[in-house]
Design a protein around this motif. Sequence first.
Motif, PDB file in Angstrom:
ATOM      1  N   PHE A   6       0.865  -0.952   0.350  1.00 36.14           N
ATOM      2  CA  PHE A   6      -0.255  -0.049  -0.061  1.00 36.14           C
ATOM      3  C   PHE A   6       1.150   1.053  -0.205  1.00 36.14           C
ATOM      4  N   ARG A   7       1.670   0.937   0.506  1.00 37.91           N
ATOM      5  CA  ARG A   7       2.687   2.672   0.371  1.00 37.91           C
ATOM      6  C   ARG A   7       3.656   2.849  -0.267  1.00 37.91           C
ATOM      7  N   ARG A   8       3.900   1.682  -1.625  1.00 33.50           N
ATOM      8  CA  ARG A   8       4.613   1.760  -2.137  1.00 33.50           C
ATOM      9  C   ARG A   8       4.109   2.692  -3.212  1.00 33.50           C
ATOM     10  N   PHE A   9       2.075   2.439  -3.705  1.00 35.11           N
ATOM     11  CA  PHE A   9       1.274   2.803  -4.568  1.00 35.11           C
ATOM     12  C   PHE A   9       0.384   4.278  -3.513  1.00 35.11           C
ATOM     13  N   ASN A  10       0.991   4.582  -2.572  1.00 35.32           N
ATOM     14  CA  ASN A  10       0.651   6.103  -1.925  1.00 35.32           C
ATOM     15  C   ASN A  10      -0.815   5.577  -1.325  1.00 35.32           C
ATOM     16  N   TRP A  11      -1.648   4.161  -1.025  1.00 36.62           N
ATOM     17  CA  TRP A  11      -2.418   3.708  -0.832  1.00 36.62           C
ATOM     18  C   TRP A  11      -2.742   4.128   0.755  1.00 36.62           C
ATOM     19  N   THR A  12      -3.931   3.947   1.915  1.00 35.03           N
ATOM     20  CA  THR A  12      -3.922   3.871   2.494  1.00 35.03           C
ATOM     21  C   THR A  12      -4.799   2.704   3.225  1.00 35.03           C
ATOM     22  N   THR A  13      -4.435   2.416   4.234  1.00 29.39           N
ATOM     23  CA  THR A  13      -5.461   1.291   4.745  1.00 29.39           C
ATOM     24  C   THR A  13      -6.734   1.434   4.771  1.00 29.39           C
ATOM     25  N   ASP A  14      -7.189   2.849   5.048  1.00 28.93           N
ATOM     26  CA  ASP A  14      -8.544   2.663   5.298  1.00 28.93           C
ATOM     27  C   ASP A  14      -9.310   3.482   3.989  1.00 28.93           C
ATOM     28  N   GLN A  15      -8.876   3.176   2.556  1.00 23.71           N
ATOM     29  CA  GLN A  15      -9.297   3.367   1.723  1.00 23.71           C
ATOM     30  C   GLN A  15      -9.897   1.300   0.841  1.00 23.71           C
ATOM     31  N   VAL A  16      -9.497   0.871   1.887  1.00 22.97           N
ATOM     32  CA  VAL A  16     -10.460  -0.253   1.796  1.00 22.97           C
ATOM     33  C   VAL A  16     -11.501  -0.776   2.528  1.00 22.97           C
ATOM     34  N   CYS A  17     -12.770  -0.576   1.942  1.00 25.69           N
ATOM     35  CA  CYS A  17     -13.628  -0.843   2.655  1.00 25.69           C
ATOM     36  C   CYS A  17     -14.774  -2.275   3.391  1.00 25.69           C
ATOM     37  N   MET A  48      -5.505 -19.731   7.594  1.00 28.57           N
ATOM     38  CA  MET A  48      -7.268 -19.381   7.772  1.00 28.57           C
ATOM     39  C   MET A  48      -6.810 -18.081   9.030  1.00 28.57           C
ATOM     40  N   TYR A  49      -6.248 -18.809   9.899  1.00 31.49           N
ATOM     41  CA  TYR A  49      -6.581 -18.274  10.815  1.00 31.49           C
ATOM     42  C   TYR A  49      -5.194 -16.684  10.978  1.00 31.49           C
ATOM     43  N   THR A  50      -4.213 -16.755  10.367  1.00 33.68           N
ATOM     44  CA  THR A  50      -3.019 -16.094  10.402  1.00 33.68           C
ATOM     45  C   THR A  50      -3.650 -15.472   9.783  1.00 33.68           C
ATOM     46  N   LEU A  51      -3.853 -15.339   8.102  1.00 31.22           N
ATOM     47  CA  LEU A  51      -4.512 -14.378   7.839  1.00 31.22           C
ATOM     48  C   LEU A  51      -5.876 -13.357   8.141  1.00 31.22           C
ATOM     49  N   THR A  52      -6.813 -13.996   8.790  1.00 28.34           N
ATOM     50  CA  THR A  52      -7.215 -13.357   9.178  1.00 28.34           C
ATOM     51  C   THR A  52      -6.918 -12.572  10.331  1.00 28.34           C
ATOM     52  N   SER A  53      -6.490 -12.952  11.585  1.00 33.39           N
ATOM     53  CA  SER A  53      -5.677 -12.208  11.955  1.00 33.39           C
ATOM     54  C   SER A  53      -5.054 -10.777  11.114  1.00 33.39           C
ATOM     55  N   ALA A  54      -4.100 -11.193  10.559  1.00 29.98           N
ATOM     56  CA  ALA A  54      -3.782  -9.990   9.791  1.00 29.98           C
ATOM     57  C   ALA A  54      -4.372  -9.183   9.234  1.00 29.98           C
ATOM     58  N   ILE A  55      -5.619  -9.536   9.022  1.00 24.68           N
ATOM     59  CA  ILE A  55      -6.581  -8.394   8.136  1.00 24.68           C
ATOM     60  C   ILE A  55      -6.860  -8.245   9.483  1.00 24.68           C
ATOM     61  N   VAL A  56      -7.207  -8.270  10.197  1.00 22.33           N
ATOM     62  CA  VAL A  56      -8.355  -7.831  11.710  1.00 22.33           C
ATOM     63  C   VAL A  56      -7.535  -6.548  12.638  1.00 22.33           C
ATOM     64  N   LYS A  57      -5.795  -7.110  12.222  1.00 29.27           N
ATOM     65  CA  LYS A  57      -4.806  -5.988  12.783  1.00 29.27           C
ATOM     66  C   LYS A  57      -4.875  -5.171  12.177  1.00 29.27           C
ATOM     67  N   TYR A  58      -4.174  -5.141  10.942  1.00 27.24           N
ATOM     68  CA  TYR A  58      -3.563  -4.013   9.883  1.00 27.24           C
ATOM     69  C   TYR A  58      -5.479  -3.086   9.290  1.00 27.24           C
ATOM     70  N   PHE A  59      -5.804  -3.757   9.493  1.00 26.64           N
ATOM     71  CA  PHE A  59      -7.063  -3.076   8.472  1.00 26.64           C
ATOM     72  C   PHE A  59      -7.764  -2.657   9.502  1.00 26.64           C
ATOM     73  N   GLY A  60      -8.552  -3.681  10.355  1.00 28.57           N
ATOM     74  CA  GLY A  60      -9.212  -3.117  11.462  1.00 28.57           C
ATOM     75  C   GLY A  60     -10.742  -3.970  10.905  1.00 28.57           C
ATOM     76  N   LYS A  61     -10.675  -5.204   9.858  1.00 27.10           N
ATOM     77  CA  LYS A  61     -12.025  -5.394   9.712  1.00 27.10           C
ATOM     78  C   LYS A  61     -12.268  -7.099   9.825  1.00 27.10           C
ATOM     79  N   LYS A  62     -13.198  -7.586  10.087  1.00 24.16           N
ATOM     80  CA  LYS A  62     -13.377  -8.697  10.134  1.00 24.16           C
ATOM     81  C   LYS A  62     -13.536  -8.991   8.417  1.00 24.16           C
ATOM     82  N   PRO A  63     -12.978  -9.881   7.671  1.00 24.26           N
ATOM     83  CA  PRO A  63     -13.366 -10.206   6.688  1.00 24.26           C
ATOM     84  C   PRO A  63     -14.571 -10.828   6.202  1.00 24.26           C
TER      85      PRO A  63
END
Length: 259
Positions: free
Chosen positions: A47-58, A70-85
């Motif tokens: 995201f940083r490379r292309f000047n995007w922010t995680t807030d842009q992900v709806c 899936m546990y690790t991937l879901t945990s990463a999404i919750v931790k870094y994007f603040g969203k439940k996939p």
Amino acid sequence: MLMAIDVGNTNMVFGLLEGETLVGSFRLMTDTNRTSDEIGLTVCEYFRRFNWTTDQVCDIIIASVVPQVMYTLTSAIVKYFGKKPIIVDDDVSPGIEYDSESHLGADRSVSCVAAMEKYGKPLVVLDFGTATTVDALSDTGRYLGGCILAGIRVSTDALFQQAAMLPQIELVCPDSVLGLNTIAQIQAGSVMGYIGAMEYLIRQTKREMGYGQDVKVVATGGLARLIADNTDMIDVVDGQLILDGLRIIYERYKREQKE
């Protein structure tokens, strides 16, 4: 932006979509030993490379055939994007109709959804990944059945591992089936033999579907182009099929929530 994630046996493909437009994508190896921080920080660096922010992900939607990550991937999404996939099959159904109680893997059902939306029906959908799959869809969109065979790279790797004198090869289609050295002969047998097998499966699938030979054949997956370029039996190669299918399923899911 919608983030669509296709978790396959070999790679995890992350796609960023604005409406129907894929604005960016990247791959990570599917590694069950990777931590949630490793996944999250890698995605954030993209995201940083292309000047995007995680807030842009709806929202984030995932199709996975590897439960172990899936546990690790879901945990990463919750931790870094603040969203439940949203997870296909767990949170949302792809909406494929079956003639029996059989059930497709998430990647195959998502591909079928996208192929019908983009190319109509009836249809044969091929996915050339770690495994190669063939799926048949009726003129009303019902799933008629399919088959699974080892992917071409799995086959050639097994040959290298089990035969002491045979080398690993680059997957290219040679000019002749009659190779003049070991590498050319393995390429001829592996690649041209695989093409022959796929042509047989396509012909037989169409025959059993009962619509004649004019059923469109759509292929996706990393090795789809290699096969399609050497046969006239594949009509469309669409490398974006699973990401588009995730988008289509997500849009339908959001519409149903509003009703």
